[in-house]
Design an enzyme around this catalytic site. Structure first.
Site, PDB file in Angstrom:
ATOM      1  CB  SER A  28      -0.962  -0.006   1.191  1.00  0.00           C
ATOM      2  OG  SER A  28      -0.251   0.007   2.399  1.00  0.00           O
ATOM      3  CE  LYS A  80      -3.249   1.440   5.083  1.00  0.00           C
ATOM      4  NZ  LYS A  80      -3.148   0.920   3.714  1.00  0.00           N
TER       5      LYS A  80
END
Length: 787
Positions: free
Chosen positions: A689, A732
């Site tokens: 990611s 996140k």
């Protein structure tokens, strides 16, 4: 009898050629037999009436099937006995009772129906006694008489009057007929003997039948003797035991072994086990009864029986199916976690509609300290069930789940059966903690052993190696917990319903601290609100600068530390009331541990802000890229995993392929070395990611344009510049918000995940959806206005 014989002798030659037929069932009438017959069939009564109105004679034929109510001509044997009706009596129920005597055997021809009765043309079967009896015939007659006496001695019932007649007979034919009619033969056997015309052959056949009858009587007597002997032995043992008990009672002795056996019998009855389990328990109890109480084997059997009788085979707690009460309990114990609370209330609602439903297997996945284990206790309290917790962290031995076989020294059931016994009911809430940390080694694979436990289709007959009988786990509500789902084996994960718990925002932590943590620590440290008060501003500062985690464990420890400091001051007698503010917080807890990031005060070339997901929640990472004179080599540092290193190579390949469009001189790639570094080098990092973050940092370093410091990004990138979706978006986003970043670049295909993020978290955030790396660079790079 004599007068009857005279009458028969007189009429012996006067037997007519045509006689009415009387079908008889379940008996064969022989000559010279005098027998009562009950007649109820209309046709048979008509035959008797016809006989009585003429010569009182009737042809007695046996029917082949005794169950046939109205036999046809073909269903009758055609050889029988001509009988003389001596007496007749009509009964109140319409039936007729006759006393009939057999006169002679006869064979029937041309049986036909006339005036509602069967009529037969008959031929008398003449029998003559041999003038001189041969030695063989005499021996046969004597043998038959001895056989009769032997049968009588073995228990065969024959009337004494008949025995006297048998003793005095020396006519082989009459002897054969008399014996055959009095030893209780089956209809087929008697009919066969009746049809044999030769007297000697007939007597031989009777002798054979008698031999078989004697053999049967001998076997029967043997069986009865053995059975009687067993009964006598049992009665004797019972009598002796009762005497022994009486003697012990008189002497004041207590037989500890018998007392133990009686106690086990009582416990087995009270346990209400399934039939198979009860049979096994009784079998083991019989074994124990025969053993010496001090032997090692007796101790093993005793322990096994203890486990069997103490398991809750039929004990259940009544479920609390009040939805409002359950919701209240869940809200009292936990802040937020609405998804999980709804799932539990759904389970309760279904249970209310279908009480026989199988227990669900829930799996809570989330970072440490978010309340997974305490949630299990809360669920048990809401449902009114017992709670059992078992930690699977580091379990490597399959026997921990299934138990050891009883052949091993110190064998015990597995932790599942132990937990059920500890709960005392067969429907507790059973929590299996740290399911993602099960190990595997030469002692077996515990995760495979758990497959049977956690499969609703199989766990209705879970067999522990020690117990060795099936236990029904379908009523148990299993809840598993773990930090990450990736390390849980696929087949095990497939059996569970995974519910993700995200980390808490600062706002949620304030709510948890005020409602749960601070009151709990006040109570544990002997403080009250009147003695210690923490201001809202101080609590916010404590959350943001003294702890940085997804859960609230460190927050609780910090509050406890604060309470201890205050308790110390009170114990020393300094003051009685304390107010903690922003300014006084450092006095108790020292300098803040986490300060806002200093290095990102301005936009910098080659430094991009990425978002990472860890077991402890979300975090931000900085990816640095720089160029230096060299030969075009790529250096990667920061303890990166293989996947992240591959992302760095893919990033460089993408930038090189788009050099012309990005305004990069292609000669730079052969003249400059590129170094990519991710700070916090002691912490291992991996995952795809960070792809767009590394690509942005490399592009920025080569173009020489700075990156917006207020933008964080996450997404996987392909060589062609396509941005692929990622996981852990909520964590996140929380990490970005904690660090004061309000703009996040995310893959376009993650738009659906925005619905899982609460509105109050999204409120101040801007999400930029991108499909290509070109758009990411367009948003992230701070190009001059002229460009």
């Amino acid at each position: 009898m004599g007068e009857a014989d005279k009458k028969i002798d007189e009429k012996e030659l006067e037997i007519p050629e045509v006689l009415p037929v009387l079908p008889v069932r379940d008996i064969v009438v022989f000559p010279y037999m005098i027998i009562p017959l009950f007649v109820g069939r209309e046709k048979s009564i008509s035959s008797i009436d016809s006989s009585l109105s003429t010569n009182r004679m009737i042809m007695l034929l046996t029917q082949k099937d005794l169950n046939t109510e109205n036999p046809s001509i073909d269903e009758l044997y055609h050889t029988g006995t001509v009988g003389l009706i001596m007496r007749m009596l009509k009964l109140p129920d319409g039936r007729v009772k006759i006393l009939v005597q057999g006169i002679t055997k006869a064979r029937c021809f041309n049986i036909h129906e006339k005036d509602n009765i069967f009529v037969a043309h008959i031929q008398k079967i003449e029998e003559r006694k041999p003038d001189v009896l041969s030695l063989e015939v005499e021996a046969l007659i004597r043998s038959v008489k001895e056989q009769i006496e032997k049968a009588l001695s073995l228990g065969k019932t024959i009337l004494p009057d008949i025995m006297i007649v048998i003793e005095n007979l020396d006519d082989p034919g009459r002897l054969a007929d008399l014996v055959a009619s009095n030893i209780g033969l089956k209809t087929e056997q008697a009919q066969h003997i009746l049809e044999i015309e030769d007297q000697v052959v007939r007597l031989k056949r009777v002798s054979e039948v008698l031999n078989r009858e004697i053999e049967l009587l001998i076997v029967q007597q043997k069986i009865q003797t053995e059975a009687r002997g067993e009964i006598d032995k049992t009665q004797r043992e019972y009598f002796l035991r009762e005497q022994l008990k009486a003697i012990q009672k008189e002497l004041g002795d207590i037989d500890e072994k018998m007392e133990e056996i009686r106690e086990f019998k009582k416990k087995i009855e009270e346990a209400k086990m399934p039939d198979k389990v009860q049979k096994e328990a009784e079998k083991q109890l019989k074994r124990l009864e025969k053993m010496h109480p001090d032997s090692a084997e007796a101790a093993t059997v005793r322990t096994y029986l203890d486990w069997l009788v103490e398991l809750p085979w039929s004990k259940s707690t009544k479920d609390n199916l009040n939805i409002k009460t359950a919701r209240k309990v869940l809200n009292e114990d936990h802040y937020d976690l609405e998804k999980i609370k709804d799932r539990i209330l759904e389970h309760l609602s279904v249970k209310k509609l279908n009480p026989k439903m199988k227990g669900p297997i829930l799996c809570f996945i989330g970072p440490p300290g978010v309340g997974k284990t305490s949630l299990g206790k809360s669920i048990a309290r809401a449902l009114g069930k017992e709670f059992v917790r078992m930690s699977l962290g580091g379990v490597r031995d399959e026997a921990e789940i299934r138990g050891h076989r009883r052949t091993y020294v110190g064998a015990l059931p597995g932790r599942i059966i132990q937990g059920i016994k500890q709960a005392g009911t067969n429907n507790p809430v059973f929590m299996l903690d740290e399911v993602d940390k099960i190990g595997t080694d030469f002692r077996g694979d515990p995760s495979s052993a758990l497959l049977e436990v956690l499969d609703p289709e199989q766990n209705n007959s879970f067999v522990d190696h020690y117990i060795a009988v099936a236990f029904d786990l379908t009523k148990v509500m299993f809840i598993t917990t773990g930090n990450i789902a990736d390390t849980i084996p696929g087949p095990l994960k497939d059996r569970m319903e995974i519910i993700s718990l995200s980390g808490y925002t600062a706002e949620e932590k304030v709510g948890i601290a005020k409602n749960y943590l601070i009151p709990k620590q006040y109570q544990e440290h002997g403080l009250t609100k009147g003695v210690l008060r923490i201001s809202s501003a101080a609590l916010n500062l404590l959350i943001t600068q003294y702890t940085r985690e997804a859960g609230v464990r460190n927050l609780e420890r910090t509050i406890a530390k604060l309470c201890r400091k205050v308790a110390k001051h009170i114990a020393e007698g300094k003051r009685r009331k304390f107010l903690i503010t922003n300014s006084s917080l450092t006095k108790y807890l020292g300098a803040p541990r986490f300060l806002p990031e200093e290095e990102m005060k301005k936009d910098e070339v080659g430094v991009a802000t990425g978002l990472a997901w860890t077991e402890s929640g979300g975090d931000i990472i900085y990816v640095e890229a720089t160029t230096m004179k060299g030969k075009g080599t790529l250096t990667i540092t920061g303890q990166l995993g293989e996947v992240m290193k591959e992302s760095a190579h893919a990033a460089l390949s993408y930038v090189r392929s788009r050099a012309k469009e990005l305004g990069i001189n292609e000669d730079l790639f052969s003249e400059k070395d590129i170094h990519i570094h991710v700070p916090a080098g002691a912490i291992p990092k991996d995952g795809p990611s960070a792809g767009i973050t590394i690509t942005t940092a490399v592009a920025s370093a080569l173009i020489g344009i700075p990156i917006h410091k207020g933008i964080a990004m996450t997404g996987e990138v392909t060589l062609r510049g396509t941005v692929l979706p990622i996981g852990g978006l909520k964590e996140k986003t929380l990490a970005a918000k904690r660090h004061g970043i309000r703009k996040i670049i995310i893959p376009n295909r993650n738009q659906k995940d925005l619905d899982d993020i609460p509105k109050y978290i999204r409120k101040d955030m801007e999400f930029v959806l991108c499909e290509t790396m070109d758009y990411v660079l367009e948003v992230a790079l701070k190009r001059p206005a002229a460009v």
